[in-house]
Design an enzyme around this catalytic site. Sequence first.
Site, short mmCIF file in Angstrom:
data_model
loop_
_atom_site.label_atom_id
_atom_site.label_comp_id
_atom_site.label_asym_id
_atom_site.label_seq_id
_atom_site.Cartn_x
_atom_site.Cartn_y
_atom_site.Cartn_z
N SER A 120 0.78 -1.24 0.00
CA SER A 120 0.00 0.00 0.00
C SER A 120 0.81 1.29 0.00
O SER A 120 0.22 2.37 -0.16
CB SER A 120 -0.96 0.01 1.19
OG SER A 120 -2.09 -0.78 0.93
N LYS A 123 0.27 3.85 -2.75
CA LYS A 123 -0.71 4.94 -2.72
C LYS A 123 -0.05 6.32 -2.62
O LYS A 123 -0.70 7.33 -2.93
CB LYS A 123 -1.68 4.74 -1.55
CG LYS A 123 -2.58 3.51 -1.69
CD LYS A 123 -3.52 3.39 -0.50
CE LYS A 123 -4.49 2.22 -0.64
NZ LYS A 123 -3.83 0.92 -0.40
N SER A 310 -5.73 4.01 4.16
CA SER A 310 -5.25 3.07 3.14
C SER A 310 -6.43 2.50 2.36
O SER A 310 -6.60 1.28 2.23
CB SER A 310 -4.43 1.94 3.77
OG SER A 310 -3.62 1.31 2.80
#
Length: 477
Positions: A120, A123, A310
């Site tokens: 993640s 991102k 997230s």
Amino acid sequence: MRRGAVGLAGAATALVLLAGYAGLDVADAVPGPLTTTPPPTAEPLPTAPAAAAPDEAPAPVLAPPGTAAPVPGTTALQERLAPLLADPALGPAPSAVVSDALTGEVLLSLAADAPRTPASVTKLLTAAAALHVLGPGSRAATTVVRGTSPDEVVLVAGGDVLLSAGTGDPGAVAGRAGLADLAAATADALREAGTGTVAVRLDDALFSGPAVSPAWGAGDVAAGYVAPVAPLAVDEGRLVPGQDAPRAADPALEAARTFARLLAEQGVAVAPADVDGGVARAAADSGAPVLARVESATTAEQVELVLTESDNTLAEVLGRRVALATGRPGTFEDAGAAVAAAVADLGVDVTGVQLQGVSGLGRGTRLPARVLTDLLVLATSDERPELSALLSGLPVAGVTGTLAERYRGESAAAAGVVRAKTGTLTGVSSLAGYVRDADGRVLAFAVLSDAVPAGASWGARRAEDALAAALAACGCS
């Protein structure tokens, strides 16, 4: 949840702790369950021993970077971090970079250019691309227009997947725009025009390609880690308020059915098939009169939500909007290409970057740690004020988002002075963000581990937190 708008006075002010979220993202809160190999509901891994929360919130994190605090010495810094990077829980080949946030000087480099599976922390790239291409103040609009016949209206999807099924909340990010408001405004326009009966149609052709990526785990949608990607949804397709699962198989169609029901509740006679859920898809004419319109929270506010919680679904939607804004189709592949191109346009060398979707769920995604720290350094520059929300959206250690339950126990001293994005997949653990060291210098750091041994995911997180805590405690000048 409520969030204030992001100020654009420069990255320096964005480094100060802002009001944040307290929610945890399923993907990163517990390492292990989120996986791109079925089944998605692996047995949760051990969590850290419970520790009492501090009586008072930590002091504001990361004061504006300045030139007064000394830069850590590279030798002292490397000697302090080397044993931590050798922790077996990080696997045989972690990569790490530490840079001075003000000057970009690299203070530590370990396999900095080696592409790794990042999870993640991907991102961060998506956030930067959205802010750069779409603009921090941009919004996604959901509209209702006249159809091809007087007794037809078309609900046109514009990229808002955070719609409320009720009235909108102007102080919220999720639920800023409400379908009930849209239905009420549509009903008013129809009554003014003398139209008493309509059929409801849906134009959700903004995105193209599959709604579910083949790179995701077979059960990721069913488990609620992500929704099918659509340009329109109520609460990201959640069918039960407050629960990530189940998700609608067709979020845009589900939203259109809700709109049809709300329109009927406003006293407009809606074709029975539509009220029963049989909303048909139809393209809206480009010049069709607009009957009603609602707008999402700003892109900056949505970026903060993506980073703090997230949010996989919203990240993928923002990526597709970036693709469309740069002349590409709205597919997974084009979103990845558009995000990488936008980061390159910001001046970051994206050699080694390969994005399989833009949320980090795709295990085929690769990027070097150097790209993350280069981007983080850039975000502190007054030359890029549009990236302010990238900083303010990062979770604060021990306080908000996916770091709320971390930095207890042995790393507790770093609570409130680390601000970072987490990343977790089975066998993958990553952390990238900022820390203020003991001398007051702000440092950008990234550590990526994509060969975490089986059963060592919690240990990898603990090792990453120990590394960030060591940076915070370092008076290494």
